[in-house]
Structures are given as structure tokens and as C-alpha cells.
Design an enzyme around this catalytic site. Structure first.
Site, PDB file in Angstrom:
ATOM      1  N   LEU A  15       0.850  -1.240  -0.048  1.00 20.98           N
ATOM      2  CA  LEU A  15      -0.068   0.046  -0.169  1.00 20.98           C
ATOM      3  C   LEU A  15       0.836   1.035   0.008  1.00 20.98           C
ATOM      4  O   LEU A  15       0.412   2.467   0.382  1.00 20.98           O
ATOM      5  CB  LEU A  15      -0.861  -0.009   1.219  1.00 20.98           C
ATOM      6  CG  LEU A  15      -1.892  -1.158   1.306  1.00 20.98           C
ATOM      7  CD1 LEU A  15      -2.642  -1.242   2.511  1.00 20.98           C
ATOM      8  CD2 LEU A  15      -3.083  -1.003   0.149  1.00 20.98           C
ATOM      9  N   LYS A  65      15.291  -6.643   2.604  1.00 16.13           N
ATOM     10  CA  LYS A  65      16.009  -5.604   3.546  1.00 16.13           C
ATOM     11  C   LYS A  65      17.353  -5.827   3.866  1.00 16.13           C
ATOM     12  O   LYS A  65      18.044  -4.815   4.300  1.00 16.13           O
ATOM     13  CB  LYS A  65      14.810  -5.478   4.854  1.00 16.13           C
ATOM     14  CG  LYS A  65      13.298  -4.908   4.376  1.00 16.13           C
ATOM     15  CD  LYS A  65      12.689  -4.903   5.826  1.00 16.13           C
ATOM     16  CE  LYS A  65      11.418  -4.454   5.149  1.00 16.13           C
ATOM     17  NZ  LYS A  65      10.489  -4.061   6.282  1.00 16.13           N
ATOM     18  N   GLY A 231      -0.695  -3.615  12.759  1.00 17.55           N
ATOM     19  CA  GLY A 231       0.747  -2.764  12.299  1.00 17.55           C
ATOM     20  C   GLY A 231       0.422  -1.631  11.376  1.00 17.55           C
ATOM     21  O   GLY A 231       1.263  -1.039  10.861  1.00 17.55           O
TER      22      GLY A 231
END
Ligand code: ATR
Length: 264
Positions: A15, A65, A231
Site C-alpha cells: 500500500l 531488507k 501494524g
């Protein structure tokens, strides 16, 4: 027009473009923010595009990451401590990796008006987001952190980075005040195979997952009378911090933003 993007795999669910494009428009910034699915062997080439200024910066999500790190020139203190980068900027022609998940988590907990200082924390999962959560919890002065992961070695490995954590077997519940789901269980309606029936009603159940907005884990916590949160604000605040790094502007976090990300 400047270009930004989030990279990951899968990426369809992200998103981030909705949020960043909303803020870009609101602040009259001539830029767009896209989502790009990459394979591991395309990362180097992609990051080079930022160096060549074809892109102004990017966010990084699961599972890259850590794997972006070798291609960067510098890491912020937090990114280095957690070996986790979710935001890349170009500063003085140097590629710098930042970790805004940490502040994202801290701000989300703060907004709950929950005093986490001196609390005992139990984290489920030792995947990509867990180091950022441990780092943030340590900054917030919690008293104990216990980790449990299906693959125990991954939890044990975190002890090299964070000496103060303990590890417990998957399936066991230690005494805790706050339980955090940092696994991917719940994204597709899975339940977590733990027996919470002896848990009282004075805990905080926190799920890093925000889509669906109430996982089975949170449903169970709520039924037992506990405080729960997902979250979503962590997600919003990590984006807020990335936006600040790129554009030197603090974007608005308000009801409109929460509605924009309403997903179920
Ligand atoms: P990664 O493990 O590649 O960092 P992640 O999405 O960041 O990926 O993390 C997934 C987390 O969910 C891990 O803690 C994973 O446990 P393992 O390390 O044992 O894989 C956990 N997880 C995923 N599916 C699970 C399942 N069916 N049961 C228990 N834990 C699960």
C-alpha cells in the site's frame, strides 16, 4: 518528474504507493511513487539506477531488507545495528540505507498511550522485521525480550546482534505483558498454534500484520479481553519517516490517511 518506488517480492499487496502518492499530491511535489517486483539478481542493477539518478530513492520490503546492503555506500546507525534497510536515499552522490521501521514501531506504540517501559515482551517470529522491533523495544526501555521462532536457530542467531534477548521453544508461552506477532501467520487467515487459554486480560496483543486488520491472533487476544493493535500505524509512520528523508517535509497523518488504507 522525480521517481520513487518500493521494491520487494511479492509486491502486489503493497500500500506504499497509495500513501506516498497521496502525500506527494497533497504537498504539490512533482513526483510519482511506483511498486516494482524484483528478483534477487536484479537488485544491484536497480540500486544503480538511484546512483545514476534515474530514480530519486526507494523503499525496500520483504525479502530484500538485508540483501540490498552490499550495494549501498553507507548505513545509518539503526540500519547497521539491525542489518535491515527499508529506505534508500542518495545524498552527496552516496547511496545511504536507512531503517525507518524502528521509528515507525516506536511511534505506533506511543500513539496507543500504552506504557511499554519495564514491560516483559514476547515476540513470535525471527524474520526480517524482528531486529527492528527489538531495537525499538530496547530504546523504549522494556525489561525483558523473549523470542520464539519455528526455526529456533534463527532466533538464536539474533543473540549475536542483541545480547539481552532470550529464546524459547516454538509452542511455549513464557510470562509476558506484551505479545507481538512478527511472523507472516495471519496474512492468509492462518491461526498461530499456541494455547492462550490461561492468559489473563491485562496484556497487549500487537500484530505487525495490518491486512487483514484483525488476524486470528488479534481476535483471540480481544476475546480474552486484552488490548490489541495491528501494524497499520507502524506502516504509516515508517512511510512518514521515509517521506521526511526524501522531501524534508512532514506529511499529514490523519483520519483521511487511515481511511485511504482501509483494506477489509
Ligand atoms: P524471512 O523468514 O525470509 O525473513 P519473513 O516474512 O520476514 O521472512 O518472516 C517470516 C516469519 O514467519 C519467520 O519468523 C517464519 O518462521 P521461520 O523462520 O521458521 O520460517 C515465520 N513463519 C512463517 N510461516 C510459519 C509457520 N507456518 N509456522 C510458524 N512460523 C512461520
Amino acid at each position: 518528474m522525480k521517481k520513487y518506488a518500493v521494491i520487494g517480492n511479492p509486491i502486489n499487496h503493497s500500500l506504499s504507493p497509495i500513501l506516498h502518492n497521496h502525500w506527494l499530491k497533497e504537498n504539490n511535489i512533482n513526483a510519482i511513487y511506483d511498486k516494482i517486483k524484483l528478483e534477487e539478481n536484479q537488485i544491484k542493477n536497480f540500486i544503480n539506477k538511484i546512483k545514476k539518478k534515474e530514480l530519486a530513492g526507494c523503499n525496500v520490503t520483504v525479502p530484500f531488507k538485508k540483501s540490498v546492503i552490499p550495494f549501498l555506500d553507507e548505513l545509518s546507525f539503526e540500519a547497521n545495528q539491525t542489518q535491515s534497510v527499508n529506505t534508500i536515499i542518495l545524498k552527496d552522490d552516496l547511496l545511504i540505507g536507512h531503517n525507518t521501521d524502528i521509528v515507525g514501531f516506536q511511534k505506533a506504540i506511543k500513539s496507543l498511550k500504552y506504557t511499554i517501559k519495564d514491560k516483559r515482551i514476547f515476540i513470535l517470529g525471527a524474520g526480517g522485521v524482528t531486529p527492528s522491533i527489538i531495537f525499538a523495544l530496547n530504546k523504549m526501555g522494556v525489561s525483558e525480550i523473549t523470542i520464539s521462532n519455528r526455526t529456533k536457530e534463527k532466533a538464536e542467531k539474533l543473540k549475536e546482534q542483541f545480547q539481552n534477548i532470550s529464546v524459547t521453544e516454538w509452542g511455549k508461552l513464557p510470562d509476558f505483558d506484551v505479545i507481538i506477532n512478527a511472523t507472516s501467520l495471519g496474512l492468509n487467515n492462518e491461526t498461530i498454534n499456541l494455547d492462550f487459554s490461561n492468559i489473563k486480560d491485562d496484556k497487549l496483543f500487537y500484530d505487525v500484520i495490518y491486512n487483514p486488520s484483525e488476524t486470528n491472533f488479534l481476535k483471540e487476544g480481544r476475546k480474552l479481553g486484552n488490548k490489541i493493535d495491528n501494524g497499520k500505524l507502524m506502516f504509516i509512520y515508517q512511510a512518514f519517516e521515509a517521506f521526511k528523508l526524501w522531501h524534508m517535509i512532514e506529511p499529514q497523518v490523519n483520519n483521511e490517511i487511515l481511511k485511504l488504507l482501509k483494506n477489509d
